[in-house]
Structures are given as C-alpha cells and as structure tokens.
Scaffold this active site. Structure first.
Site, PDB file in Angstrom:
ATOM      1  N   LYS A   1       9.993 -16.238 -10.672  1.00 48.61           N
ATOM      2  CA  LYS A   1       9.027 -15.403 -11.454  1.00 48.61           C
ATOM      3  C   LYS A   1       8.129 -15.976 -12.346  1.00 48.61           C
ATOM      4  CE  LYS A   1       9.250 -11.362 -14.424  1.00 48.61           C
ATOM      5  NZ  LYS A   1       9.782 -10.643 -15.384  1.00 48.61           N
TER       6      LYS A   1
ATOM      7  N   ASN B   1       1.013  -1.276  -0.035  1.00 52.99           N
ATOM      8  CA  ASN B   1       0.110  -0.084  -0.031  1.00 52.99           C
ATOM      9  C   ASN B   1       0.897   1.077  -0.003  1.00 52.99           C
ATOM     10  OD1 ASN B   1       0.442   0.836   2.867  1.00 52.99           O
ATOM     11  ND2 ASN B   1      -0.375  -0.974   3.091  1.00 52.99           N
TER      12      ASN B   1
END
Ligand SMILES: Cc1cc2nc3c(=O)[nH]c(=O)nc-3n(C[C@H](O)[C@H](O)[C@H](O)COP(=O)(O)O)c2cc1C
Length: 400
Positions: free
Chosen positions: A288, A209
């Site tokens: 990944k 955030n």
C-alpha cells in the site's frame, strides 16, 4: 429451455403422474419450473414427488403465504413466461372458460399474462361432451393453446381420444410458446462483456468507472431467452448471474481480454458492453502506498482494446457490436468508432440524457449499423434496449 420460467399446473386426472415426466424433462433442460396443483391432483400424485422433481415447493392452497411473502397467485402468474396445465381436467377447462377462479390453479391462470397451454386428459365421453368442446373452442378463441388429447388406451378400459398428449408434444408446445427456434439467435454462440474493469494502483486502490453491468446482463439474458448459447464475461458487479448464461468473471482489462480470447472460437456474435478502463497504471505497487509519502504520480498506459482485437481476429464473429458512451457529438463519435474498429453495430449512449447511462435501470440509445442505418430509442428499460439491440443483430445475421 435454460433458465426459462415455466409454471406447470396439474389437475385431478388419472394422467397426473405424467406431469412428473414433463417436470423432470423440463428440469433436465435447466428450465426453472414451478408446479401448482389442484386439491384433486394431490389425490393422484404426491406434492413430495413434484417438489423433488421441480426442486421447488409445490403450490396448492390459495391462502398459504408463500415464503417470499408475495401473494402466491399473483407471484406465480408473474413468474411464468409460459404456463402449461397438464393434465387439464374437464373441470379446470370448464371453470376457466366460465371465468371461475376458486382455487390457486384457476386463479393463477386468470392472473397470467403469459401464454397458457392446456393439455386435456379425460374419459372419451367427457372429451366429446359438447360442453367440454364448447369450452375448448371458447378458450381457443381467446388465445389459449390446446395440445389435443390422443387416441389410445384410457383408464376406463376403452381405446378412444382422451389420453394426455405425449411429453414430447407438450415440450414442443412449450418451446413454441417461448419462441424457441424462431429467433435467428437460436443455437448461435453469443459472447457479451459487461461491467467495469479495475486497474489496480496498489493492493487497496484502483482506477475504474461507475458501470453497474446492467446493460450487458440484460443483453445476456435476452440473448439466452432467444435460444442463444451465451457466455457473459463480467467485470465486478453486484448483479446476480443472469438466467441461462454462462458467467465468467474477470477483474482487469487484461483478464477480460484473456477471457474473451479464450472463449472466442465458435462465437457468432460478440457484444462488447463492458466499460473497459482505457488506461492502467504502468506500475502496480506491491504494498500500500503510504499517504505520508505524498500523492504518487501515476504513469498510465493503454489497456488492451478488446473489441478491436475481436474485430481484427482471424476468428472474427459474424457480428461484432460495440457500445460508445459519449457526452458530446454522439453521432460523429459513434460512427468514427464503428469505422475505426470495423464494427457491425455500435450502440451509442448519450450520457448527458436524463435516465441514461451508468447505474440506471433505464437507458436512451441510438443504434448505428455499418450500412448507415440508425435507430433512436428514447429512455426505456435496459431490458427493452437489449431486445432492440438483439433485433438489430438478428437483422444483420439474416443478411449473412
Ligand atoms: C380415478 C379418477 C380419475 C379421474 N380422471 C379424470 C381425468 O382423466 N380427467 C378429468 O377431467 N377428470 C377426471 N376425474 C374427475 C376429476 O378428478 C374431478 O372432476 C375433479 O373435480 C377435478 O378437480 P380439478 O379439476 O380441480 O383437479 C377423475 C376422477 C377419479 C376419481
């Protein structure tokens, strides 16, 4: 004194060597000390000595450009939370009383907004001289603080009043000017969490955030300023470590929860200002995730509820403070959280208000406490909000 910003002025008295002990003692207490000397003072002690003892360049000349390119007399005056002139000559006292600013020390005193303490040292006749006494009275009436010289052996060979007060007395005067010991937080152990957490999806992606950590860092710094022993558990931020606080870095909610538990014993006040992610991916990919494999479906699970854990802990601090960032129904949601988590104070952030919330240097909050009191603080700096929150904490500490 940890991290406290203190300007020590040294003027041309035989007692100038005693400024070395004062600076050394302040540094031993981790104060951030800057020394400014008059030209006469450098006849008595070398700048090299005070530079070594303070760990910073010593300022002497008004027209030297200081390394950070700011104007020295203003930057020194703004830097100090307190300024002490020790020893203070009859000359410096007289000049300041007359409003003369013809060197760096007197100009810095004139520009200082912080408390200024004078510790005079001089021959007893100079001290008793009615002009000196009138100057002292004039400055005292203006709010300048004096640490009176003591009686004792003077360099002139007589035993009379005029000796620089002891280093302990000077340190006590500095502590008093800084308000150390006045606050209910003095000597208390305060833990603050700050910043966001990162919940990794794979080695290159995370859920997080926009929390900058500024509110938590301001709280940690203000608590330290009030004499608390502060541990700041911080998620990843771009902020420098706040003065006077022990910084512990944590990246994920799990790591933050562990760090909090580890530092919890002995904590008197806990302030959970971190924006801890509520959810994290159930699984973290070791490699990944490839775009070519298509968008992954993320399954999320709850992260540890750090503040609820602290509040329910057997080692619960006397005061537990939470933050609620709300976009709607501020009071209802904040009070609900206060009750659900058995908090003592909740600081509710209205994210919809201008100048409030993530990343900004300002904030607008309402502080609710467990006794049903509330205090609304309109948009102001996070530093001022921190002071308000700590005032509320001090009030509760007073009732324990
Ligand atoms: C050896 C010596 C010792 C001095 N000690 C003092 C002193 O203790 N207090 C004082 O007010 N002046 C003392 N003076 C006089 C000051 O150094 C003189 O007034 C000087 O102009 C002060 O400059 P300043 O106030 O800019 O540092 C002393 C002078 C000498 C030569």
């Amino acid at each position: 004194m940890r991290g406290r910003k203190i300007v020590v002025g040294v003027s041309g008295s035989i007692a100038a060597y005693k400024a070395c002990e004062l600076v050394s003692k302040l540094r031993q207490q981790d104060a951030d000390v800057r020394v400014v000397m008059t030209r006469s003072a450098t006849e008595f002690v070398g700048t090299a000595t005070l530079r070594a003892l303070s760990g910073r360049n010593v300022a002497c000349e008004m027209f030297d450009v200081c390394p950070d390119e700011q104007i020295e007399h203003v930057s020194l005056a703004e830097f100090g939370e307190v300024m002490i002139v020790a020893p203070a000559t009859a000359n410096v006292i007289g000049k300041v009383a007359a409003g003369v600013c013809d060197d760096l020390l007197t100009t810095t005193i004139s520009a200082a907004a912080c408390p200024v303490i004078f510790a005079p040292a001089m021959n007893w006749r100079m001290w008793e001289n009615p002009i000196t006494q009138a100057n002292v009275k004039r400055l005292q009436a203006l709010g300048y603080v004096f640490v009176e010289p003591e009686e004792g052996w003077l360099a002139c060979g007589e035993s009379k009043a005029g000796r620089l007060a002891s280093t302990d007395k000077l340190l006590t005067a500095i502590e008093k000017a800084l308000g150390i010991g006045d606050s209910k937080l003095a000597g208390k152990q305060v833990m603050v969490t700050a910043g966001p957490t990162r919940e990794w999806v794979d080695p290159v992606r995370f859920i997080s955030n926009p929390s900058s950590g500024k509110m938590g860092y301001a709280l940690a710094e203000e608590a330290a300023r009030r004499g608390a022993k502060v541990t700041l558990i911080s998620g990843p931020t771009a902020l420098p470590a706040p003065a006077g606080a022990e910084l512990v870095n944590a990246e994920t909610a799990e790591q933050m929860a562990e760090a909090v538990q580890q530092h919890l014993p002995g904590t008197d006040v806990f302030v959970g200002a971190a924006a801890v992610a509520d959810w994290r991916p159930v699984q973290q990919a070791d490699a990944k995730l490839k775009k070519s494999q298509g968008a992954p479906e993320l399954k999320l699970e709850a992260t540890p509820d750090i503040i609820a854990q602290v509040s329910a802990s057997a080692q619960r601090p006397a005061v537990v403070v939470g933050f609620a960032a709300e976009t709607d129904d501020l009071e209802k949601n904040a009070r609900q959280k206060l009750d659900d988590k058995a908090l003592d104070i909740i600081v509710a952030n209205d994210l919809s208000a201008p100048g409030a919330g993530f990343g900004s240097d300002t904030n607008a909050v309402t502080i609710f406490d467990r006794d049903g009191n509330s205090k609304q603080i309109d948009t102001t700096t996070k530093r001022k909000i921190a002071a308000e929150v700590l005032d509320s904490i001090e009030q509760l500490l007073g009732t324990h």
